[in-house]
Design a protein around this motif. Sequence first.
Motif, short mmCIF file in Angstrom:
data_model
loop_
_atom_site.label_atom_id
_atom_site.label_comp_id
_atom_site.label_asym_id
_atom_site.label_seq_id
_atom_site.Cartn_x
_atom_site.Cartn_y
_atom_site.Cartn_z
N HIS A 217 0.86 -1.18 0.00
CA HIS A 217 0.00 0.00 0.00
C HIS A 217 0.89 1.23 0.00
CE1 HIS A 217 -2.91 2.96 1.64
NE2 HIS A 217 -3.82 2.20 1.07
N ARG A 218 0.33 2.32 -0.48
CA ARG A 218 1.10 3.56 -0.52
C ARG A 218 1.56 4.00 0.87
NH1 ARG A 218 -1.29 9.21 -3.05
NH2 ARG A 218 0.66 10.42 -2.95
N LEU A 219 0.83 3.62 1.91
CA LEU A 219 1.19 4.00 3.28
C LEU A 219 2.36 3.20 3.83
CD1 LEU A 219 -2.32 4.31 4.97
CD2 LEU A 219 -0.64 6.15 4.75
N TYR A 220 2.73 2.11 3.16
CA TYR A 220 3.75 1.20 3.67
C TYR A 220 4.97 1.97 4.20
CZ TYR A 220 7.75 -1.93 3.45
OH TYR A 220 8.89 -2.64 3.75
N GLY A 221 5.40 1.61 5.40
CA GLY A 221 6.57 2.24 6.00
C GLY A 221 6.24 2.86 7.35
N THR A 222 7.13 3.70 7.80
CA THR A 222 7.01 4.30 9.13
C THR A 222 6.69 5.79 9.02
OG1 THR A 222 8.64 2.72 9.96
CG2 THR A 222 8.18 4.64 11.35
N TRP A 223 5.78 6.23 9.88
CA TRP A 223 5.37 7.63 9.91
C TRP A 223 5.49 8.13 11.35
CZ3 TRP A 223 3.63 10.04 5.37
CH2 TRP A 223 3.43 9.17 4.29
N LYS A 224 5.95 9.36 11.47
CA LYS A 224 6.07 9.99 12.79
C LYS A 224 5.01 11.07 12.92
CE LYS A 224 9.29 12.42 15.87
NZ LYS A 224 10.66 12.99 16.02
N MET A 225 4.30 11.08 14.04
CA MET A 225 3.28 12.10 14.23
C MET A 225 3.93 13.46 14.46
SD MET A 225 0.37 12.59 17.15
CE MET A 225 -0.52 11.10 16.87
N ARG A 226 3.54 14.42 13.61
CA ARG A 226 4.01 15.78 13.79
C ARG A 226 3.21 16.46 14.91
NH1 ARG A 226 3.63 19.81 8.73
NH2 ARG A 226 4.78 18.08 7.77
N GLY A 227 1.90 16.23 14.91
CA GLY A 227 1.05 16.82 15.93
C GLY A 227 -0.37 16.95 15.46
N LEU B 97 -12.48 10.29 14.48
CA LEU B 97 -13.44 10.96 15.35
C LEU B 97 -13.01 10.78 16.80
CD1 LEU B 97 -16.81 9.82 13.73
CD2 LEU B 97 -15.55 11.94 13.33
N ASP B 98 -13.11 11.86 17.59
CA ASP B 98 -12.76 11.75 19.00
C ASP B 98 -13.92 11.09 19.77
OD1 ASP B 98 -14.68 13.69 19.47
OD2 ASP B 98 -13.23 15.32 19.71
N ASN B 99 -13.78 11.00 21.06
CA ASN B 99 -14.79 10.30 21.87
C ASN B 99 -16.16 10.96 21.83
OD1 ASN B 99 -12.98 8.33 22.67
ND2 ASN B 99 -12.25 9.54 24.41
N ASP B 100 -16.20 12.25 21.43
CA ASP B 100 -17.46 12.96 21.33
C ASP B 100 -18.01 12.98 19.90
OD1 ASP B 100 -17.47 13.64 24.06
OD2 ASP B 100 -16.11 15.32 23.68
N GLY B 101 -17.31 12.28 18.99
CA GLY B 101 -17.77 12.21 17.61
C GLY B 101 -17.33 13.38 16.76
N HIS B 102 -16.38 14.19 17.25
CA HIS B 102 -15.89 15.33 16.48
C HIS B 102 -14.66 14.94 15.66
CE1 HIS B 102 -17.78 17.62 20.02
NE2 HIS B 102 -18.61 17.68 18.99
N PRO B 103 -14.46 15.54 14.48
CA PRO B 103 -13.27 15.23 13.67
C PRO B 103 -12.00 15.61 14.44
CG PRO B 103 -14.84 16.54 12.42
CD PRO B 103 -15.35 16.51 13.82
N PHE B 104 -11.00 14.78 14.27
CA PHE B 104 -9.72 14.99 14.94
C PHE B 104 -8.64 14.71 13.90
CE2 PHE B 104 -6.11 13.91 17.57
CZ PHE B 104 -6.25 14.72 18.68
N VAL B 105 -7.89 15.75 13.54
CA VAL B 105 -6.94 15.64 12.44
C VAL B 105 -5.51 15.70 12.99
CG1 VAL B 105 -6.12 16.65 10.27
CG2 VAL B 105 -8.56 16.73 10.83
N THR B 106 -4.72 14.72 12.62
CA THR B 106 -3.30 14.73 12.99
C THR B 106 -2.47 14.73 11.71
OG1 THR B 106 -3.47 12.33 13.22
CG2 THR B 106 -3.47 13.64 15.25
N ILE B 107 -1.25 15.25 11.83
CA ILE B 107 -0.32 15.32 10.70
C ILE B 107 0.83 14.35 10.97
CG2 ILE B 107 1.12 16.81 9.27
CD1 ILE B 107 -1.82 17.57 9.18
N TRP B 108 1.21 13.59 9.94
CA TRP B 108 2.27 12.59 10.06
C TRP B 108 3.28 12.77 8.94
CZ3 TRP B 108 1.82 8.50 13.79
CH2 TRP B 108 0.63 8.52 14.52
N ASP B 109 4.55 12.55 9.26
CA ASP B 109 5.62 12.64 8.28
C ASP B 109 6.32 11.29 8.15
OD1 ASP B 109 5.71 15.63 7.74
OD2 ASP B 109 5.94 15.61 9.91
N ARG B 110 6.63 10.93 6.91
CA ARG B 110 7.34 9.68 6.68
C ARG B 110 8.71 9.76 7.34
NH1 ARG B 110 6.08 5.72 2.97
NH2 ARG B 110 4.77 7.09 1.69
N CYS B 111 9.03 8.75 8.14
CA CYS B 111 10.24 8.86 8.96
C CYS B 111 10.60 7.49 9.52
CB CYS B 111 9.99 9.84 10.12
SG CYS B 111 11.36 10.01 11.27
#
Length: 547
Positions: A65-75, A152-166
């Motif tokens: 898959h295109r996601l294959y590999g390791t990603w580090k959460m930016r925040g 979705l967070d525990n209240d059903g709201h969107p929760f967006v995180t950014i990840w960098d290949r690393c």
Amino acid sequence: MKQIILTILFTLATFEGYSQNNKQYRINLDSVTIMLSCKQSANRDSDNIQIAMNVLKMKQTEKPHRLYGTWKMRGKQLTNTATSQYWVGRMGMNTYQVFGDNGAVMAVVPTPNIVQCQYTACSYLSENVIETDDMICMITWIDDETISVTTLDNDGHPFVTIWDRCGLPNSVQKALGIKAPGIKKDISKYFMDEFVKRYGAKPDSIRQAYETFDFAIDVNERSNAIFPILTRCGFENEYNSLKDSLLSQLLQGNISADEAVGRYIFWFHKNFDRHTGCSSDFFWKLRSEEMIDYNNLIPQYSPQPVGCKVDDETYLLRLPSCRGENPSWNWMSEKEKEFKQSGCKYLILDLRGNTGGGDAISLLFTRFMCDCSAMNDEQDYFRVSYENNKELKKYCNNDPNNFHNRVMSEAVLAEDGSYLKWSSTSKGQNQHTPLVRKGAIIIDNNSASAAEAPVRYVRNYSKKHAKVYGRENTMGCEETGNCNEIRLPNSQIYMRFPMTVESTFEKWCKKKTPGYAPDITIPLPYPEQLTDNIDSWVLWVAKDLKK
């Protein structure tokens, strides 16, 4: 406790708190202890450990898959905008997500010596959707190295995180016997706290304008085929001064994003390449002041297709477009036959008002006035980037003769920013035999792109049979080509830039005067009419050809 693999919701869970549905393993390696947790299964403990370790070590035969590999959460993306990598809030711990062929591992590294991992099976539903632990996660690709993940967070709201290949931390890689690079790009400017540190707290309107402008700069620097050449040719200081000045004015609220982007792009457009442009109102204001408006100089300026004799020895072909509609290719074919049967020894190719299209149309009659093989080498180069590769992919297919496939196969393996050969002609190739005693090409400031190609062509393939006539330079789009177009965030502005560049551009850009100049300046006033008529300029050129 709900296990969320791709997003950490405000606090990180520790493995001691997992329910009885999870099994925990302690794996001691050379210098690192891995605390592994995975769901209860019928597998033996050794099998569970081996499966999880294979994912960590990336042991598989092909990329699943295109996601294959390791990603580090930016925040966390603080505005919850999935398409933006700006305005990121930092997280408390370094968190990595490893995608393998049979699952995903979230690795949390709180200390140098202990790695806590949660193994969970993952289903790749598409390039943009995955399911893990009964949770759907939406993947938005910022580029090949950065993604946003929406859950979705525990209240059903969107929760967006950014990840960098690393790659995983060096200590972990060493213990696992693997090697992968860290984050390749500078991500510091994307954090909210870094922005405030550099520029102070700003209202939303200023921050949105900043994102629009910075995005335009980033795409242009990474993807515009001419950018590295300009910095190499000594324009770096002038460029940086302009960029810094516009940014300062933007952050002070003295100019809008429309003006900042317009002025920024116009610097390239005015001085170097007319394929580089944008749709901002301010850009078009500047462009209207720079380019010649022939409607103010010629009362009837509306060139129409013409193919006819000017006199017994001279044939005129007027091309108002090379896009295959006005005129069509059938019309061109008929005029080719008519010209060859006319017995004319002189040919005028009139390209005034022609803003381009396809070279096949513009060069058809051009070749009739060429008399030699290529006098100089010619090369076109494609600039590799995420945005350019994405655009190039649209032109690829299963045809083995489609050269786009060859470029694409090389591009996916090349480094961003590098150049690949797009096309080339070597000195001595393409021998031509002229069909006329002399030929002329008439140009104006609206002759662009494919309508400039005949000028370049005769200057490489005609020693004595062709001359270029006019008053002004052509527009200045011929040294580049194959444009890409990107919409800028928080705006309706589209930015356009070339993906390919000629090898001769480096010589031409130093003049800061785009376009080809005529060989012979027509000394007459502008004609009263340029439609489907034989105007005063054509008559003057026809007479000059016979000298």
